[in-house]
Design a protein around this motif. Structure first.
Motif, PDB file in Angstrom:
ATOM      1  N   ILE A 132       0.871  -1.192   0.000  1.00 14.56           N
ATOM      2  CA  ILE A 132       0.000   0.000   0.000  1.00 14.56           C
ATOM      3  C   ILE A 132       0.897   1.229   0.000  1.00 14.56           C
ATOM      4  O   ILE A 132       1.853   1.300   0.790  1.00 14.56           O
ATOM      5  CB  ILE A 132      -0.916   0.026   1.247  1.00 14.56           C
ATOM      6  CG1 ILE A 132      -1.833  -1.211   1.252  1.00 14.56           C
ATOM      7  CG2 ILE A 132      -1.737   1.312   1.309  1.00 14.56           C
ATOM      8  CD1 ILE A 132      -2.549  -1.424   2.570  1.00 14.56           C
ATOM      9  N   ALA A 133       0.609   2.205  -0.867  1.00 14.72           N
ATOM     10  CA  ALA A 133       1.464   3.396  -0.965  1.00 14.72           C
ATOM     11  C   ALA A 133       1.202   4.337   0.200  1.00 14.72           C
ATOM     12  O   ALA A 133       0.177   5.029   0.241  1.00 14.72           O
ATOM     13  CB  ALA A 133       1.228   4.118  -2.292  1.00 14.72           C
ATOM     14  N   LYS A 137      -1.947  10.058  -0.305  1.00 14.82           N
ATOM     15  CA  LYS A 137      -2.948  10.498   0.665  1.00 14.82           C
ATOM     16  C   LYS A 137      -4.185   9.603   0.575  1.00 14.82           C
ATOM     17  O   LYS A 137      -4.814   9.281   1.577  1.00 14.82           O
ATOM     18  CB  LYS A 137      -3.327  11.946   0.342  1.00 14.82           C
ATOM     19  CG  LYS A 137      -4.019  12.655   1.448  1.00 14.82           C
ATOM     20  CD  LYS A 137      -4.151  14.137   1.136  1.00 14.82           C
ATOM     21  CE  LYS A 137      -4.645  14.874   2.350  1.00 14.82           C
ATOM     22  NZ  LYS A 137      -4.656  16.311   2.162  1.00 14.82           N
ATOM     23  N   LYS A 138      -4.494   9.202  -0.634  1.00 12.05           N
ATOM     24  CA  LYS A 138      -5.684   8.402  -0.879  1.00 12.05           C
ATOM     25  C   LYS A 138      -5.521   6.958  -0.378  1.00 12.05           C
ATOM     26  O   LYS A 138      -6.420   6.405   0.236  1.00 12.05           O
ATOM     27  CB  LYS A 138      -5.946   8.386  -2.392  1.00 12.05           C
ATOM     28  CG  LYS A 138      -7.383   8.227  -2.765  1.00 12.05           C
ATOM     29  CD  LYS A 138      -7.578   8.567  -4.224  1.00 12.05           C
ATOM     30  CE  LYS A 138      -8.199   7.374  -4.926  1.00 12.05           C
ATOM     31  NZ  LYS A 138      -8.068   7.439  -6.372  1.00 12.05           N
ATOM     32  N   ARG A 180       4.904  11.841   6.558  1.00 16.84           N
ATOM     33  CA  ARG A 180       4.090  12.710   5.687  1.00 16.84           C
ATOM     34  C   ARG A 180       2.607  12.603   6.025  1.00 16.84           C
ATOM     35  O   ARG A 180       1.929  13.589   6.218  1.00 16.84           O
ATOM     36  CB  ARG A 180       4.330  12.359   4.214  1.00 16.84           C
ATOM     37  CG  ARG A 180       3.571  13.282   3.271  1.00 16.84           C
ATOM     38  CD  ARG A 180       3.617  12.809   1.830  1.00 16.84           C
ATOM     39  NE  ARG A 180       4.912  13.034   1.208  1.00 16.84           N
ATOM     40  CZ  ARG A 180       5.228  12.575  -0.020  1.00 16.84           C
ATOM     41  NH1 ARG A 180       4.346  11.866  -0.702  1.00 16.84           N
ATOM     42  NH2 ARG A 180       6.405  12.819  -0.540  1.00 16.84           N
ATOM     43  N   TYR A 181       2.102  11.388   6.073  1.00 21.52           N
ATOM     44  CA  TYR A 181       0.668  11.213   6.334  1.00 21.52           C
ATOM     45  C   TYR A 181       0.387  10.392   7.603  1.00 21.52           C
ATOM     46  O   TYR A 181      -0.769  10.134   7.919  1.00 21.52           O
ATOM     47  CB  TYR A 181      -0.002  10.533   5.134  1.00 21.52           C
ATOM     48  CG  TYR A 181       0.069  11.354   3.863  1.00 21.52           C
ATOM     49  CD1 TYR A 181      -0.399  12.676   3.828  1.00 21.52           C
ATOM     50  CD2 TYR A 181       0.603  10.813   2.700  1.00 21.52           C
ATOM     51  CE1 TYR A 181      -0.323  13.430   2.675  1.00 21.52           C
ATOM     52  CE2 TYR A 181       0.674  11.566   1.528  1.00 21.52           C
ATOM     53  CZ  TYR A 181       0.215  12.873   1.522  1.00 21.52           C
ATOM     54  OH  TYR A 181       0.289  13.610   0.374  1.00 21.52           O
ATOM     55  N   LEU A 219       7.253  20.318   2.971  1.00 22.98           N
ATOM     56  CA  LEU A 219       6.861  21.718   3.182  1.00 22.98           C
ATOM     57  C   LEU A 219       5.569  22.033   2.421  1.00 22.98           C
ATOM     58  O   LEU A 219       4.830  22.936   2.789  1.00 22.98           O
ATOM     59  CB  LEU A 219       7.972  22.663   2.692  1.00 22.98           C
ATOM     60  CG  LEU A 219       9.318  22.546   3.405  1.00 22.98           C
ATOM     61  CD1 LEU A 219      10.381  23.347   2.675  1.00 22.98           C
ATOM     62  CD2 LEU A 219       9.195  23.017   4.854  1.00 22.98           C
ATOM     63  N   ARG A 220       5.322  21.274   1.364  1.00 27.08           N
ATOM     64  CA  ARG A 220       4.139  21.535   0.533  1.00 27.08           C
ATOM     65  C   ARG A 220       3.021  20.536   0.782  1.00 27.08           C
ATOM     66  O   ARG A 220       1.924  20.713   0.273  1.00 27.08           O
ATOM     67  CB  ARG A 220       4.496  21.433  -0.957  1.00 27.08           C
ATOM     68  CG  ARG A 220       5.692  22.200  -1.409  1.00 27.08           C
ATOM     69  CD  ARG A 220       5.846  22.116  -2.925  1.00 27.08           C
ATOM     70  NE  ARG A 220       5.999  20.772  -3.434  1.00 27.08           N
ATOM     71  CZ  ARG A 220       7.171  20.143  -3.562  1.00 27.08           C
ATOM     72  NH1 ARG A 220       8.290  20.748  -3.236  1.00 27.08           N
ATOM     73  NH2 ARG A 220       7.214  18.917  -4.037  1.00 27.08           N
ATOM     74  N   ARG A 221       3.306  19.452   1.482  1.00 29.46           N
ATOM     75  CA  ARG A 221       2.306  18.384   1.579  1.00 29.46           C
ATOM     76  C   ARG A 221       1.773  18.212   2.990  1.00 29.46           C
ATOM     77  O   ARG A 221       1.560  17.099   3.464  1.00 29.46           O
ATOM     78  CB  ARG A 221       2.886  17.075   1.046  1.00 29.46           C
ATOM     79  CG  ARG A 221       3.138  17.170  -0.446  1.00 29.46           C
ATOM     80  CD  ARG A 221       3.573  15.891  -1.079  1.00 29.46           C
ATOM     81  NE  ARG A 221       3.831  16.083  -2.491  1.00 29.46           N
ATOM     82  CZ  ARG A 221       4.732  15.406  -3.192  1.00 29.46           C
ATOM     83  NH1 ARG A 221       5.459  14.482  -2.606  1.00 29.46           N
ATOM     84  NH2 ARG A 221       4.908  15.639  -4.470  1.00 29.46           N
ATOM     85  N   GLY A 222       1.589  19.333   3.658  1.00 35.13           N
ATOM     86  CA  GLY A 222       0.898  19.285   4.942  1.00 35.13           C
ATOM     87  C   GLY A 222       1.767  18.965   6.149  1.00 35.13           C
ATOM     88  O   GLY A 222       1.356  19.123   7.284  1.00 35.13           O
TER      89      GLY A 222
END
Ligand SMILES: [Zn+2]
Ligand SMILES: [Zn+2]
Length: 297
Positions: A132-133, A137-138, A180-181, A219-222
């Motif tokens: 799973i990636a 985000k999805k 990141r997520y 910095l751009r992805r939350g």
């Protein structure tokens, strides 16, 4: 604009990557010169996990989407790179890189591809856990929802350690990508789950002269932070890692060069300099202590 003079973007996804905007190598080079970058290194995705063949194994070229394992795309890619190298030198150095999404068990396939093409730079990345990636985000809830911090750390760092030990990669990209997520699922523990794993991985990288990437995409992805975190960067410095690349992980032209000033600033803070690569050998183009062992890898 002028503060970008001399920066190097060593993580750029041209239109070959289907998750990137359909922007040509030529267009990126023109933009890189506008931004006064000294070097650009393209890093299209290479994915090898057959479980994800129907999701990831695609590349865009010649105005169409093709199967990634139709290797003509790499011939076209190198033709584009060579044309750009001739066209833009000496205003801009253009390098041929690749970003390999590591999956254990497919080392031979990766090695075969890397040995058949004259790459300047090979980034190794962990994008998927349990197929799973976690970079998506999805997709990532499908992984994180069922895991606690201990499990995430074990899954991620076991795979990272295996990747590093293959010796296939020049540099590790976004080494703490789970940040990141992962935070909404793991809370503050996301800041510390590397402990007990990262030290020996960084030590191995240091011993084998591997580079660590300062990736600005967070910095751009939350995330509002660089990869790696300061804590991990400090451990890398303590473990003696000498080579650091900087990359925006641009997937569109407006992302090219984004955050490189911050990446540079953090490297200077630790008296580190930016490393570039040619023919998979690290170089130190400017300033700071030039090592005499310039051919080490
Ligand atoms: Zn990546
Ligand atoms: Zn990338």
């Amino acid at each position: 604009m002028s503060n970008r003079r001399g920066f190097t973007d060593y993580h750029v996804h041209p239109g070959y990557s289907i998750d990137a905007a359909p922007v040509s190598i030529d267009e990126y080079c023109i933009k890189a010169i506008e931004l006064q970058l000294a070097e650009i290194c393209f890093t299209p995705h290479l994915e090898v996990d057959p479980v994800r063949k129907h999701i990831d194994w695609f590349v865009r070229w010649g105005g169409k989407v093709h199967q990634m394992d139709d290797w003509r795309w790499l011939e076209q890619y190198f033709a584009d790179i060579h044309a750009a190298q001739q066209k833009y030198y000496p205003d801009l150095k253009v390098k041929a890189g690749i970003e390999v999404g590591f999956e254990p068990g497919y080392e031979k396939q990766i090695e075969m591809i890397l040995s058949n093409f004259p790459f300047d730079f090979v980034l190794g990345s962990i994008h998927c856990l349990n197929h799973i990636a976690i970079s998506s985000k999805k997709e990532c809830p499908g992984y994180f929802m069922h895991k606690n911090g201990t499990q995430v750390a074990r899954d991620y760092f076991t795979m990272l350690e295996a990747a590093v030990k293959t010796g296939l990669f020049d540099c590790i990209a976004h080494i703490d990508l789970y940040r990141r997520y992962g935070k909404p699922y793991l809370g503050n523990s996301v800041k510390i789950i590397h402990q007990g794993y990262i030290e020996r991985i960084l030590q191995f990288m240091s011993d084998h002269k591997m580079a660590l990437e300062i990736n600005t995409s967070g910095l751009r992805r939350g995330l509002n932070d660089l990869h790696p975190s300061i804590t991990i960067l400090e451990t890398a410095v303590q473990q003696g890692i000498k080579f650091y690349t900087t990359g925006s992980d641009a997937h569109s032209i407006d992302e090219l060069g984004k955050g490189l000033d911050q990446a540079e600033k953090i490297l200077s803070k630790y008296s580190l300099s930016i490393t570039t690569f040619t023919n998979r050998q690290p170089e130190r183009p400017e300033r700071v202590d030039k090592p005499t062992h310039s051919t080490i890898k």
